[in-house]
Design a protein around this motif. Sequence first.
Motif, PDB file in Angstrom:
ATOM      1  N   ARG A   1      39.926   6.164   2.023  1.00 14.17           N
ATOM      2  CA  ARG A   1      38.844   5.358   2.275  1.00 14.17           C
ATOM      3  C   ARG A   1      38.739   4.714   3.663  1.00 14.17           C
ATOM      4  NH1 ARG A   1      39.480   3.664  -3.168  1.00 14.17           N
ATOM      5  NH2 ARG A   1      40.130   1.546  -2.467  1.00 14.17           N
ATOM      6  N   HIS A   2      39.999   4.067   3.932  1.00 12.41           N
ATOM      7  CA  HIS A   2      40.082   3.357   5.121  1.00 12.41           C
ATOM      8  C   HIS A   2      39.689   4.310   6.278  1.00 12.41           C
ATOM      9  CE1 HIS A   2      41.186   0.071   7.793  1.00 12.41           C
ATOM     10  NE2 HIS A   2      42.356   1.016   8.135  1.00 12.41           N
ATOM     11  N   VAL A   3      40.680   5.287   6.122  1.00 11.97           N
ATOM     12  CA  VAL A   3      40.596   6.355   7.292  1.00 11.97           C
ATOM     13  C   VAL A   3      39.390   6.819   7.659  1.00 11.97           C
ATOM     14  CG1 VAL A   3      41.730   8.462   8.126  1.00 11.97           C
ATOM     15  CG2 VAL A   3      43.171   6.807   7.251  1.00 11.97           C
ATOM     16  N   LEU A   4      38.502   7.251   6.413  1.00 13.11           N
ATOM     17  CA  LEU A   4      37.300   7.753   6.494  1.00 13.11           C
ATOM     18  C   LEU A   4      36.284   6.625   7.085  1.00 13.11           C
ATOM     19  CD1 LEU A   4      37.105   9.549   3.263  1.00 13.11           C
ATOM     20  CD2 LEU A   4      37.278  10.773   5.654  1.00 13.11           C
ATOM     21  N   ALA A   5      36.434   5.447   6.849  1.00 14.92           N
ATOM     22  CA  ALA A   5      35.335   4.421   7.323  1.00 14.92           C
ATOM     23  C   ALA A   5      35.700   4.296   8.888  1.00 14.92           C
ATOM     24  CB  ALA A   5      35.735   3.150   6.575  1.00 14.92           C
ATOM     25  N   GLN A   6      36.893   4.228   9.069  1.00 16.95           N
ATOM     26  CA  GLN A   6      37.379   3.965  10.456  1.00 16.95           C
ATOM     27  C   GLN A   6      36.698   5.107  11.221  1.00 16.95           C
ATOM     28  OE1 GLN A   6      37.877   1.379  11.778  1.00 16.95           O
ATOM     29  NE2 GLN A   6      39.317   0.322  10.435  1.00 16.95           N
ATOM     30  N   ALA A   7      36.975   6.388  10.958  1.00 14.25           N
ATOM     31  CA  ALA A   7      36.741   7.373  11.684  1.00 14.25           C
ATOM     32  C   ALA A   7      34.978   7.506  11.735  1.00 14.25           C
ATOM     33  CB  ALA A   7      37.015   8.795  10.919  1.00 14.25           C
ATOM     34  N   LEU A   8      34.480   7.121  10.940  1.00 11.86           N
ATOM     35  CA  LEU A   8      32.833   7.432  10.913  1.00 11.86           C
ATOM     36  C   LEU A   8      32.389   6.064  11.903  1.00 11.86           C
ATOM     37  CD1 LEU A   8      32.170   7.794   6.978  1.00 11.86           C
ATOM     38  CD2 LEU A   8      31.672   9.438   8.922  1.00 11.86           C
ATOM     39  N   ALA A   9      32.981   5.108  11.695  1.00  8.48           N
ATOM     40  CA  ALA A   9      32.666   4.050  12.598  1.00  8.48           C
ATOM     41  C   ALA A   9      32.867   4.454  14.286  1.00  8.48           C
ATOM     42  CB  ALA A   9      33.272   2.722  12.572  1.00  8.48           C
ATOM     43  N   SER A  10      34.079   5.030  14.238  1.00 13.72           N
ATOM     44  CA  SER A  10      34.358   5.620  15.746  1.00 13.72           C
ATOM     45  C   SER A  10      33.386   6.746  16.237  1.00 13.72           C
ATOM     46  CB  SER A  10      35.788   5.982  15.653  1.00 13.72           C
ATOM     47  OG  SER A  10      36.784   4.956  15.400  1.00 13.72           O
ATOM     48  N   ALA A  11      32.886   7.457  15.422  1.00 10.58           N
ATOM     49  CA  ALA A  11      31.750   8.261  15.554  1.00 10.58           C
ATOM     50  C   ALA A  11      30.497   7.645  15.858  1.00 10.58           C
ATOM     51  CB  ALA A  11      31.706   9.552  14.675  1.00 10.58           C
ATOM     52  N   GLY A  12      30.289   6.335  15.553  1.00 11.66           N
ATOM     53  CA  GLY A  12      28.986   5.926  15.422  1.00 11.66           C
ATOM     54  C   GLY A  12      28.108   6.032  14.393  1.00 11.66           C
ATOM     55  N   LEU A  13      28.640   6.468  13.210  1.00 10.91           N
ATOM     56  CA  LEU A  13      28.164   6.413  11.818  1.00 10.91           C
ATOM     57  C   LEU A  13      28.198   5.368  11.007  1.00 10.91           C
ATOM     58  CD1 LEU A  13      28.949  10.035  11.292  1.00 10.91           C
ATOM     59  CD2 LEU A  13      26.513   9.168  12.063  1.00 10.91           C
ATOM     60  N   SER A  14      27.318   4.724  10.274  1.00  8.00           N
ATOM     61  CA  SER A  14      27.661   3.731   9.393  1.00  8.00           C
ATOM     62  C   SER A  14      27.858   4.353   8.014  1.00  8.00           C
ATOM     63  CB  SER A  14      26.135   2.613   9.070  1.00  8.00           C
ATOM     64  OG  SER A  14      25.167   3.645   8.695  1.00  8.00           O
ATOM     65  N   SER A  15      28.531   3.580   7.340  1.00 12.90           N
ATOM     66  CA  SER A  15      29.229   4.139   5.965  1.00 12.90           C
ATOM     67  C   SER A  15      29.053   3.136   4.847  1.00 12.90           C
ATOM     68  CB  SER A  15      30.588   4.690   6.134  1.00 12.90           C
ATOM     69  OG  SER A  15      31.438   3.826   6.373  1.00 12.90           O
ATOM     70  N   VAL A  16      28.952   3.529   3.497  1.00 12.04           N
ATOM     71  CA  VAL A  16      29.150   2.882   2.497  1.00 12.04           C
ATOM     72  C   VAL A  16      30.390   3.648   1.779  1.00 12.04           C
ATOM     73  CG1 VAL A  16      27.959   2.209   0.264  1.00 12.04           C
ATOM     74  CG2 VAL A  16      26.822   2.193   2.219  1.00 12.04           C
ATOM     75  N   VAL A  17      31.378   2.472   1.334  1.00  6.72           N
ATOM     76  CA  VAL A  17      32.448   3.267   0.776  1.00  6.72           C
ATOM     77  C   VAL A  17      32.630   2.772  -0.817  1.00  6.72           C
ATOM     78  CG1 VAL A  17      35.034   3.162   1.018  1.00  6.72           C
ATOM     79  CG2 VAL A  17      33.778   3.170   2.832  1.00  6.72           C
ATOM     80  N   VAL A  18      32.836   3.672  -1.638  1.00 13.27           N
ATOM     81  CA  VAL A  18      32.908   3.284  -3.212  1.00 13.27           C
ATOM     82  C   VAL A  18      34.147   4.209  -3.448  1.00 13.27           C
ATOM     83  CG1 VAL A  18      30.448   3.031  -3.554  1.00 13.27           C
ATOM     84  CG2 VAL A  18      31.372   5.402  -3.876  1.00 13.27           C
ATOM     85  N   THR A  19      34.767   3.286  -4.721  1.00 13.19           N
ATOM     86  CA  THR A  19      36.051   3.616  -5.024  1.00 13.19           C
ATOM     87  C   THR A  19      36.069   4.657  -6.575  1.00 13.19           C
ATOM     88  OG1 THR A  19      35.979   1.837  -6.567  1.00 13.19           O
ATOM     89  CG2 THR A  19      36.928   1.440  -4.358  1.00 13.19           C
ATOM     90  N   SER A  20      34.892   5.221  -7.041  1.00 16.26           N
ATOM     91  CA  SER A  20      34.906   5.924  -7.986  1.00 16.26           C
ATOM     92  C   SER A  20      33.575   6.564  -8.213  1.00 16.26           C
ATOM     93  CB  SER A  20      35.085   5.052  -9.240  1.00 16.26           C
ATOM     94  OG  SER A  20      33.821   4.137  -9.672  1.00 16.26           O
ATOM     95  N   GLY A  21      33.616   7.547  -9.240  1.00 20.93           N
ATOM     96  CA  GLY A  21      32.472   8.264  -9.512  1.00 20.93           C
ATOM     97  C   GLY A  21      31.323   7.520 -10.169  1.00 20.93           C
ATOM     98  N   THR A  22      31.764   6.517 -10.884  1.00 26.01           N
ATOM     99  CA  THR A  22      30.748   5.636 -11.519  1.00 26.01           C
ATOM    100  C   THR A  22      30.007   4.859 -10.540  1.00 26.01           C
ATOM    101  OG1 THR A  22      32.253   5.461 -13.508  1.00 26.01           O
ATOM    102  CG2 THR A  22      30.671   3.512 -13.164  1.00 26.01           C
ATOM    103  N   GLU A  23      30.717   4.157  -9.445  1.00 25.53           N
ATOM    104  CA  GLU A  23      30.343   3.431  -8.355  1.00 25.53           C
ATOM    105  C   GLU A  23      29.388   4.273  -7.628  1.00 25.53           C
ATOM    106  OE1 GLU A  23      32.486   0.932  -5.810  1.00 25.53           O
ATOM    107  OE2 GLU A  23      33.928   0.886  -7.432  1.00 25.53           O
ATOM    108  N   ALA A  24      29.748   5.505  -7.218  1.00 27.05           N
ATOM    109  CA  ALA A  24      29.000   6.691  -6.620  1.00 27.05           C
ATOM    110  C   ALA A  24      27.767   6.837  -7.248  1.00 27.05           C
ATOM    111  CB  ALA A  24      29.567   7.854  -6.343  1.00 27.05           C
ATOM    112  N   LEU A  25      27.484   6.994  -8.704  1.00 20.10           N
ATOM    113  CA  LEU A  25      26.027   7.491  -9.368  1.00 20.10           C
ATOM    114  C   LEU A  25      25.498   5.816  -9.517  1.00 20.10           C
ATOM    115  CD1 LEU A  25      27.872   9.299 -12.378  1.00 20.10           C
ATOM    116  CD2 LEU A  25      26.384  10.112 -10.558  1.00 20.10           C
ATOM    117  N   GLU A  26      26.093   4.904  -9.466  1.00 23.35           N
ATOM    118  CA  GLU A  26      25.239   3.589  -9.471  1.00 23.35           C
ATOM    119  C   GLU A  26      24.490   3.586  -7.933  1.00 23.35           C
ATOM    120  OE1 GLU A  26      27.882   0.275 -10.405  1.00 23.35           O
ATOM    121  OE2 GLU A  26      28.280   1.168 -12.358  1.00 23.35           O
ATOM    122  N   TRP A  27      25.258   3.809  -6.848  1.00 27.33           N
ATOM    123  CA  TRP A  27      24.657   3.363  -5.721  1.00 27.33           C
ATOM    124  C   TRP A  27      23.676   4.521  -5.382  1.00 27.33           C
ATOM    125  CZ3 TRP A  27      24.251   5.886  -0.973  1.00 27.33           C
ATOM    126  CH2 TRP A  27      23.773   5.151   0.167  1.00 27.33           C
TER     127      TRP A  27
END
Length: 186
Positions: free
Chosen positions: A17-43
């Motif tokens: 999650r940390h590596v992906l969030a950093q890579a997206l930020a470096s590429a100029g893309l905003s991100s939302v990070v969730v830790t589970s399938g449950t959180e993903a479905l809620e979001w």
Amino acid sequence: MAVREPVLVVDDDAVSRHVLAQALASAGLSSVVVTSGTEALEWLGKHVPSLVLLDLVMPPPDGYTVLRYMRKEPRTADVPVVVLTALDSDEDVSRAFEQGADDFVRKPFRLSELVARIHSQLRMRQYVEALGRREHDAKVVLELTQALSSTLDFRNILFTVVRRIAEVARVDRCSIVLVRDGGDVG
């Protein structure tokens, strides 16, 4: 590339999650990070991301469940999904694509390749949306042409044009004001 909605990152591994969030930020893309399938479905029940980076192997609900939900839900059915997983059998790759994945990247991954694939998926989504808008515009022109050619009543023609302009512009009211040649009476 201007992207309004964030990229949704779904992964139960904190380092990923940390590596992906950093890579997206470096590429100029905003991100939302969730830790589970449950959180993903809620979001996903409340938001529509520009793209989803989805790990498949998580405690239930797993990534396949999230993917099936997204493809059945009209709001998220066309959102690109890039699967990120340590799974590497041919069956896993096939299953991910059968469930609706748009791309498949094995962990560990190269950040430059992942970012390039993300940009590629976002470009394809923009092209598809542009084609959809063109198709919609062509339908509107066809409808107006048919309506206008079927009547000689000037008021009916203007009413049809105003109604369709209001629908396309997504406004409640729309008017056409006729101004005489001298410009002093409308």
